[in-house]
Scaffold this motif. Structure first.
Motif, PDB file in Angstrom:
ATOM      1  N   TYR A  77       0.842  -1.202   0.000  1.00 25.84           N
ATOM      2  CA  TYR A  77       0.000   0.000   0.000  1.00 25.84           C
ATOM      3  C   TYR A  77       0.877   1.252   0.000  1.00 25.84           C
ATOM      4  CZ  TYR A  77      -3.739   3.224   1.383  1.00 25.84           C
ATOM      5  OH  TYR A  77      -4.638   4.270   1.430  1.00 25.84           O
ATOM      6  N   PHE A  78       1.927   1.236   0.814  1.00 29.32           N
ATOM      7  CA  PHE A  78       2.853   2.365   0.875  1.00 29.32           C
ATOM      8  C   PHE A  78       3.454   2.668  -0.495  1.00 29.32           C
ATOM      9  CE2 PHE A  78       7.095   4.090   1.120  1.00 29.32           C
ATOM     10  CZ  PHE A  78       7.059   5.047   2.123  1.00 29.32           C
ATOM     11  N   MET A  79       3.938   1.631  -1.155  1.00 35.12           N
ATOM     12  CA  MET A  79       4.582   1.842  -2.450  1.00 35.12           C
ATOM     13  C   MET A  79       3.584   2.330  -3.498  1.00 35.12           C
ATOM     14  SD  MET A  79       7.760   1.448  -1.920  1.00 35.12           S
ATOM     15  CE  MET A  79       8.070   1.923  -3.622  1.00 35.12           C
ATOM     16  N   ASN A  80       2.380   1.749  -3.513  1.00 36.34           N
ATOM     17  CA  ASN A  80       1.360   2.200  -4.455  1.00 36.34           C
ATOM     18  C   ASN A  80       1.038   3.664  -4.220  1.00 36.34           C
ATOM     19  OD1 ASN A  80       1.170  -0.330  -5.620  1.00 36.34           O
ATOM     20  ND2 ASN A  80      -0.678  -0.919  -4.508  1.00 36.34           N
ATOM     21  N   THR A  81       0.868   4.028  -2.957  1.00 34.58           N
ATOM     22  CA  THR A  81       0.441   5.381  -2.604  1.00 34.58           C
ATOM     23  C   THR A  81       1.538   6.420  -2.828  1.00 34.58           C
ATOM     24  OG1 THR A  81      -1.050   4.488  -0.929  1.00 34.58           O
ATOM     25  CG2 THR A  81      -0.502   6.814  -0.744  1.00 34.58           C
ATOM     26  N   ASN A  82       2.767   6.046  -2.511  1.00 34.60           N
ATOM     27  CA  ASN A  82       3.853   7.022  -2.548  1.00 34.60           C
ATOM     28  C   ASN A  82       4.645   7.058  -3.855  1.00 34.60           C
ATOM     29  OD1 ASN A  82       4.144   8.365   0.258  1.00 34.60           O
ATOM     30  ND2 ASN A  82       3.781   6.204   0.725  1.00 34.60           N
ATOM     31  N   LEU A  83       4.447   6.033  -4.718  1.00 34.37           N
ATOM     32  CA  LEU A  83       5.191   6.050  -5.983  1.00 34.37           C
ATOM     33  C   LEU A  83       4.437   5.416  -7.143  1.00 34.37           C
ATOM     34  CD1 LEU A  83       7.845   6.758  -7.451  1.00 34.37           C
ATOM     35  CD2 LEU A  83       8.710   4.495  -6.791  1.00 34.37           C
ATOM     36  N   PHE A  84       4.107   4.141  -7.028  1.00 36.22           N
ATOM     37  CA  PHE A  84       3.637   3.380  -8.182  1.00 36.22           C
ATOM     38  C   PHE A  84       2.400   3.966  -8.849  1.00 36.22           C
ATOM     39  CE2 PHE A  84       5.519  -0.670  -6.047  1.00 36.22           C
ATOM     40  CZ  PHE A  84       6.800  -0.267  -6.400  1.00 36.22           C
TER      41      PHE A  84
END
Length: 241
Positions: A82-89
């Motif tokens: 979730y972090f990666m989707n929200t902050n970059l992907f």
């Protein structure tokens, strides 16, 4: 080892983003090892800006994340997926099928770790591995211990790490006590390592990483043996050097 001393978090983020962007420009189909936590948030924001400005193309990039909490589903707002989707992907043109995060819902630890390690090996390691560092010197979720753990594994988190993570969860009992993490050997397979750090609370860990003995009691100290490490840290994180 190359060390860049910067004034503050913003400068650290810009410098780290420029190093990652250069890697993508030099090798558009590169494999990036990515990290989570508060340290890389600004770096990811700057990379999004560079993408929107037309300087960076993520369409051929593969990403492999360091770790994931065991037991958290990808839609949980504290999971690292979730972090990666929200902050970059979600903000760049990377293909989601080319982004890898350990499967926190796989309760068979041996299976989850074996499959993740096989995936890392299939790519030959990462071209550039981004790292933060814990106050106790951990990288990924490789906590201080009697030995360096080589491969992807299930790590029992130390109390200091659990305490540091409490601020992200609504209740103390919600904080996971285990995580799947790349091992030290997995991290050291990277062709280039980029470690970022800021704040006085990281100063002792950074000092031991750079100048201390190589010991599993300070997992990041192993980076002294890698032939291409860049550290970008603010003056407070470097205050004990």
């Amino acid at each position: 080892m190359i060390i860049y001393k910067v004034e503050n978090y913003e400068e650290m983020s810009k410098k780290a983003a420029s190093i990652i962007a250069s890697q993508i420009i030099m090798k558009p189909d590169c494999v990036l090892g990515l990290a989570t936590g508060s340290s890389p948030v600004g770096t990811y924001k700057r990379l999004i800006d560079l993408y929107k400005e037309g300087y960076v193309d993520f369409s051929r990039v593969t990403s492999i994340n360091l770790d994931e909490y065991k037991g958290l589903e990808p839609t949980n707002d504290q999971s690292y997926r979730y972090f990666m989707n929200t902050n970059l992907f979600n903000h760049v043109n990377i293909k989601k099928e080319s982004t890898f995060v350990p499967d926190g819902l796989e309760l068979d630890s041996d299976k989850a770790c074996r499959e993740y390690e096989e995936m890392i090996e299939s790519y030959g390691g990462t071209d550039l591995q981004l790292l933060g560092i814990g106050r106790n010197g951990h990288i990924g979720f490789n906590e201080p211990g009697p030995v360096f753990v080589r491969d992807t594994h299930c790590e029992d988190l130390t109390q200091s790490t659990i305490d540091a993570n409490k601020r992200f969860f609504a209740k103390d009992e919600d904080v996971p006590h285990q995580a799947y993490s790349m091992g030290i050997g997995s991290i050291m397979k990277a062709k280039k390592i980029l470690l970022i750090a800021y704040g006085k609370d990281k100063a002792e860990a950074i000092a031991k990483t750079i100048n201390g003995p190589i010991t599993p009691k300070v997992p990041a100290s192993i980076l002294q043996l890698h032939n291409d490490v860049t550290i970008v840290a603010d003056k407070e994180a470097l205050s004990m050097i």
